[in-house]
Scaffold this motif. Structure first.
Motif, mmCIF file in Angstrom:
data_model
loop_
_atom_site.group_PDB
_atom_site.id
_atom_site.type_symbol
_atom_site.label_atom_id
_atom_site.label_comp_id
_atom_site.label_asym_id
_atom_site.label_seq_id
_atom_site.Cartn_x
_atom_site.Cartn_y
_atom_site.Cartn_z
ATOM 1 N N LEU A 151 0.842 -1.199 0.000
ATOM 2 C CA LEU A 151 0.000 0.000 0.000
ATOM 3 C C LEU A 151 0.875 1.246 0.000
ATOM 4 O O LEU A 151 1.836 1.322 0.764
ATOM 5 N N ILE A 188 -1.625 -1.150 -4.016
ATOM 6 C CA ILE A 188 -2.771 -0.229 -3.929
ATOM 7 C C ILE A 188 -2.194 1.128 -3.551
ATOM 8 O O ILE A 188 -1.633 1.284 -2.458
ATOM 9 N N LEU A 227 -3.922 -1.125 -8.211
ATOM 10 C CA LEU A 227 -5.238 -0.507 -8.015
ATOM 11 C C LEU A 227 -5.008 0.890 -7.473
ATOM 12 O O LEU A 227 -4.053 1.117 -6.732
ATOM 13 N N PHE A 251 -6.428 3.906 -5.001
ATOM 14 C CA PHE A 251 -7.366 4.182 -3.918
ATOM 15 C C PHE A 251 -7.852 5.610 -4.074
ATOM 16 O O PHE A 251 -7.050 6.544 -4.116
ATOM 17 N N VAL A 293 -10.153 1.107 -5.583
ATOM 18 C CA VAL A 293 -10.682 0.766 -4.263
ATOM 19 C C VAL A 293 -11.295 2.038 -3.686
ATOM 20 O O VAL A 293 -10.667 3.104 -3.741
#
Ligand code: UDP
Length: 492
Positions: free
Chosen positions: A23, A128, A148, A150, A223
């Protein structure tokens, strides 16, 4: 071609590698807090999670690291080297110039992030990264890891912004109507709120915002911190618009509410952290749902003394007990400090003024809170709705104007502080007194607003419970990116 020292090849073995999510949050509490909660959510499903960030931001995640240690979660905070002079906003100012300077400085993390990823024994399952970290797109591509983005704001705002950008209307909103195209309902704004919501008033941001859009276009999905029981139609439209999956996994924070976790929201390292037990002790003396809570988010703002006075007088004018959180930057002038001291003396017993950083979740969870005057930052709004507390909406900039519209006109859980939603008119004491009285009052409209908010709160809890939509979406997300052979971790 032979790999160079910095381009260490990723080792591949025949056994499936352990699932590992990396992340990359953005600095600032409004972006870092939800990413920290998301990290815990993932780690609780048994996947390894590394939160990779700058040293200053890593310090903000200390509470998440402590929680992971207590619960023995497979979660680590990784600091990338970053020059201290560039790490964070200058104290006391979140001006647009300072923010964009910091956004651009963060591009220098691309090299260290790539080196970190290449040094791992396995290729991670997925990255992410905050959508405002578009520089991660090149890193993910180079290392060959899915990515992905966020998106911090509401899905309603994300969809409006997406539609406005794809219709080429970021700059002028069309003829004169300022209506967001392609929405499932009519979204009308003014010239001023259009410009404030889509940041077209900041020419220095243009190239960066184009890079953000490109980062979204090339990602494998998004997300979002919302849930289907709140924003289902907007999630569906956003997914269709992007042409890629949008995983609604929220509210992330509902998963992170044990007492110690709530306390970690208080930034212990901040000299401004207040004595939370004093706040709770005061709230304990109050009747159920009697108190209006006032707080305008995490960013340092220069609230003019005049506005400070309007808030104070407005709260007194409403006749309701209040808990008002004032940030240091709002009382920077001696004049404001003096006024606030006199105000506190005058209103002792009727209200409590706290200076600094509170645990907002602990406050919103208290039975004495019956309403929240909020700037409509998405985290604050989501926290309030998910905890069943209706709002007075006072947006200041950016996505907040559309979050206001969502709260007032779509969800029916808010009263706009100005005479109507989505305007930028000055806010005076009379506006505050009227809006607070309306929100906390006893008529059928106020009761219906409270009923709706309670219902959204119940839906939020159902969404994150096992079998709920956010829980199931997380299972599907993990299944999409996990190596085969590790699926038994997923449905706990
Ligand atoms: N917050 C808090 N204590 C404070 C101020 C803010 O815990 O004194 C938290 C709040 O609960 C939310 C976040 O900081 O999670 C603020 O995010 P939001 O999106 O509402 O606004 P921003 O600060 O990004 O404008």
């Amino acid at each position: 071609m032979a790999a160079t020292e910095t381009e260490k090849p990723i080792i591949r073995t025949s056994a499936p590698p352990p699932p590992h999510f990396v992340l990359v949050p953005l600095f600032g509490q409004g972006h870092t807090i939800p990413m920290g909660d998301l990290a815990c959510l993932l780690a609780e499903r048994g996947v390894r999670v590394s939160v990779v960030t700058t040293p200053v931001n890593a310090a903000r995640l200390q509470g998440v690291a402590d929680r992971a240690r207590r619960a023995m979660l497979p979660l680590e905070i990784v600091e990338l080297p970053f020059p201290p002079a560039d790490d964070g906003l200058p104290p006391g100012s979140a001006s647009g110039d300072n923010v964009i300077r910091l956004f651009l400085a963060l591009y220098r993390l691309a090299g260290p992030l790539e080196a970190y990823l290449r040094a791992l024994p396995w290729r991670p399952s997925c990255i992410i990264s905050d959508s405002c970290n578009p520089w991660t797109a090149g890193v993910a591509r180079s290392v060959g890891v899915p990515r992905l983005f966020f998106n911090g704001p509401s899905c309603f705002y994300s969809l409006c912004r997406h539609n406005v950008a794809t219709h080429g209307l970021l700059h002028d909103g069309g003829d004169t109507a300022y209506v967001v195209p392609g929405m499932p309902l009519r979204v009308e704004m003014t010239k001023e709120t259009w410009s404030a919501a889509f940041l077209n008033c900041m020419p220095k941001w243009e190239a960066f915002l184009e890079d953000v859009r490109e980062g979204m276009r090339t990602a494998d999905g998004a997300v979002v911190n919302t849930f289907l029981g709140l924003e289902e139609q907007f999630v569906a439209c956003y997914e269709a618009g992007l042409g890629k999956p949008v995983w609604a996994l929220g509210p992330f924070f509902l998963n992170n509410r044990d007492e110690q976790a709530l306390a970690t929201r208080v930034d212990k390292d901040k000299p401004s952290a207040v004595d939370q037990s004093a706040v709770t002790a005061w709230l304990d003396t109050m009747e159920q749902s009697a108190v209006i809570y006032v707080c305008f988010g995490s960013l340092p703002r220069m609230l003019l003394p005049k506005q400070l006075y309007e808030v104070g007088h407005g709260l007194v004018g409403s006749g309701k007990p209040f808990l008002w959180v004032v940030k240091e930057s709002e009382t920077a002038s001696p004049e404001a400090q003096e006024w606030l001291q006199a105000f506190e003396a005058r209103t002792a017993g009727k209200g409590l003024v706290m200076r600094g950083w509170v645990s907002q979740l602990a406050i919103l969870s208290h039975r004495a809170i019956g309403g929240f005057v909020t700037h409509c930052g998405w985290n604050s709004l989501l926290e309030s709705v998910a905890l069943g507390v209706p709002v007075v909406t006072w947006p200041h900039f950016g996505d907040q104007f559309l979050n206001e519209l969502l709260a007032v006109e779509v969800l029916g859980v808010g009263v706009p502080v100005r005479d109507a939603a989505v305007t930028v008119a000055p806010v005076l004491r009379g506006h505050i007194a009227r809006a607070v009285s309306e929100l906390m009052g006893g008529g059928t409209v106020a009761q219906e607003r409270r009923r709706k908010c309670k219902e959204y709160g119940e839906r939020a809890h159902r969404a994150i419970a096992k079998g709920g939509s956010s829980h199931q979406n997380l299972t599907q997300l993990l299944q999409s990116f996990m190596p085969s052979g590790s699926k038994e971790f997923l449905d706990t």
